[in-house]
Design a protein around this motif. Structure first.
Motif, short mmCIF file in Angstrom:
data_model
loop_
_atom_site.label_atom_id
_atom_site.label_comp_id
_atom_site.label_asym_id
_atom_site.label_seq_id
_atom_site.Cartn_x
_atom_site.Cartn_y
_atom_site.Cartn_z
N TRP A 75 0.85 -1.32 0.03
CA TRP A 75 0.02 -0.09 -0.17
C TRP A 75 1.06 1.35 0.00
O TRP A 75 0.34 2.40 0.12
N ASN A 76 2.11 1.16 -0.06
CA ASN A 76 3.06 2.46 -0.06
C ASN A 76 3.04 3.43 0.91
O ASN A 76 2.90 4.37 1.01
N ILE A 77 3.03 2.69 2.09
CA ILE A 77 2.89 3.53 3.50
C ILE A 77 4.22 3.01 4.24
O ILE A 77 3.92 2.31 4.93
N PRO A 78 5.28 3.79 4.02
CA PRO A 78 6.58 3.46 4.78
C PRO A 78 6.82 3.82 6.04
O PRO A 78 7.76 3.51 6.63
N GLU A 79 5.83 4.66 6.58
CA GLU A 79 6.26 5.10 8.02
C GLU A 79 6.26 4.17 9.11
O GLU A 79 7.02 4.22 9.84
N PHE A 80 5.42 3.22 8.88
CA PHE A 80 5.31 1.91 10.05
C PHE A 80 6.52 1.49 10.10
O PHE A 80 6.97 0.92 11.04
N VAL A 81 7.17 1.35 8.82
CA VAL A 81 8.63 0.41 8.77
C VAL A 81 9.76 1.21 9.76
O VAL A 81 10.24 0.53 10.33
N SER A 82 9.62 2.54 9.65
CA SER A 82 10.54 3.32 10.41
C SER A 82 10.45 3.25 12.05
O SER A 82 11.32 3.12 12.66
N VAL A 83 9.09 3.30 12.35
CA VAL A 83 8.75 3.41 13.85
C VAL A 83 9.04 2.05 14.24
O VAL A 83 9.56 1.66 15.33
N ILE A 84 8.23 1.00 13.73
CA ILE A 84 8.43 -0.44 14.17
C ILE A 84 9.88 -0.93 13.91
O ILE A 84 10.32 -1.80 14.76
N GLY A 85 10.50 -0.52 13.05
CA GLY A 85 11.74 -1.19 12.78
C GLY A 85 12.75 -0.63 13.70
O GLY A 85 13.69 -1.36 14.16
N MET A 86 12.59 0.60 14.21
CA MET A 86 13.54 1.25 15.24
C MET A 86 13.42 0.24 16.53
O MET A 86 14.32 0.19 17.23
N ALA A 87 12.03 0.53 16.77
CA ALA A 87 11.62 -0.46 18.21
C ALA A 87 12.13 -1.82 18.07
O ALA A 87 12.80 -2.34 18.91
N HIS A 88 11.91 -2.44 16.97
CA HIS A 88 12.35 -3.96 16.85
C HIS A 88 13.85 -3.84 17.20
O HIS A 88 14.42 -4.66 17.61
N GLY A 89 14.78 -2.92 16.45
CA GLY A 89 16.03 -2.86 16.40
C GLY A 89 16.49 -2.74 18.00
O GLY A 89 17.46 -3.60 18.40
N VAL A 90 16.05 -1.79 18.58
CA VAL A 90 16.38 -1.69 19.80
C VAL A 90 16.23 -2.86 20.85
O VAL A 90 16.91 -3.34 21.64
N LEU A 91 15.03 -3.47 20.68
CA LEU A 91 14.61 -5.00 21.22
C LEU A 91 15.60 -5.90 21.04
O LEU A 91 15.81 -6.80 22.00
N PHE A 92 15.76 -6.00 19.72
CA PHE A 92 16.87 -7.19 19.25
C PHE A 92 18.02 -7.03 19.87
O PHE A 92 18.73 -7.98 20.54
N ILE A 93 18.60 -5.64 20.20
CA ILE A 93 19.85 -5.47 20.72
C ILE A 93 19.69 -6.02 22.11
O ILE A 93 20.84 -6.42 22.77
N MET A 94 18.81 -5.34 22.66
CA MET A 94 18.65 -5.99 24.26
C MET A 94 18.56 -7.42 24.45
O MET A 94 19.03 -8.04 25.30
N TYR A 95 17.68 -7.98 23.40
CA TYR A 95 17.55 -9.72 23.59
C TYR A 95 19.07 -10.18 23.34
O TYR A 95 19.26 -11.08 24.18
N MET A 96 19.70 -9.63 22.74
CA MET A 96 21.20 -10.31 22.45
C MET A 96 22.09 -10.07 23.56
O MET A 96 22.86 -10.83 23.79
N LEU A 97 21.91 -8.87 24.24
CA LEU A 97 22.65 -8.67 25.43
C LEU A 97 22.16 -9.58 26.50
O LEU A 97 23.26 -10.06 27.11
N PHE A 98 20.80 -10.01 26.49
CA PHE A 98 20.80 -10.74 27.38
C PHE A 98 21.37 -12.27 27.24
O PHE A 98 21.72 -12.83 28.08
N VAL A 99 21.08 -12.52 25.93
CA VAL A 99 21.74 -13.91 25.59
C VAL A 99 23.27 -14.11 25.84
O VAL A 99 23.86 -14.82 26.39
N ALA A 100 23.96 -12.85 25.49
CA ALA A 100 25.31 -12.91 25.51
C ALA A 100 25.66 -12.93 27.11
O ALA A 100 26.55 -13.72 27.66
N ASN A 101 24.91 -12.23 28.13
CA ASN A 101 25.15 -12.21 29.48
C ASN A 101 24.97 -13.60 29.90
O ASN A 101 25.68 -14.13 30.77
N PHE A 102 23.81 -14.54 29.59
CA PHE A 102 23.92 -15.77 30.08
C PHE A 102 24.85 -16.79 29.76
O PHE A 102 25.16 -17.46 30.29
N PHE A 103 25.24 -16.64 28.44
CA PHE A 103 26.39 -17.38 27.85
C PHE A 103 27.52 -17.00 28.80
O PHE A 103 28.30 -17.92 29.16
N PHE A 104 27.97 -16.05 28.80
CA PHE A 104 29.35 -15.54 29.51
C PHE A 104 29.33 -15.79 30.96
O PHE A 104 30.22 -15.95 31.62
#
Length: 95
Positions: A27-56
């Motif tokens: 539908w050519n509405i790119p605004e949601f990708v910017s907002v949801i993509g940024m939130a997902h990126g931050v959450l992905f980094i937090m998730y990976m920090l937890f995984v690294a913490n549990f491993f190390f």
């Protein structure tokens, strides 16, 4: 804390893939990708920090850490990971 980050990260991935991306490319509405993509990126980094913490900190072995990493890039993966951890009593400690 990891459980909540895992669930929210999983939901953000689903929103990105099944809501924001179709809105952008169909539908050519790119605004949601910017907002949801940024939130997902931050959450992905937090998730990976937890995984690294549990491993190390030696709370998770290499197999569990790799499974958790792969689960973060597969739709519904974080939810499957949580069920697997509960079933094997490898539940991460509260942080």
């Amino acid at each position: 804390m990891f459980k909540w980050v895992s669930y929210i990260e999983g939901i953000s991935l689903l929103l990105l893939l099944f809501l924001a991306m179709p809105l952008k490319y169909i539908w050519n509405i790119p605004e949601f990708v910017s907002v949801i993509g940024m939130a997902h990126g931050v959450l992905f980094i937090m998730y990976m920090l937890f995984v690294a913490n549990f491993f190390f900190s030696k709370q998770w072995n290499l197999k569990t850490s790799i499974f958790a990493t792969l689960a973060s890039i597969v739709p519904f993966g974080p939810f499957i990971l949580e069920k697997r951890i509960i079933n094997q009593n490898e539940r991460p400690p509260a942080v």
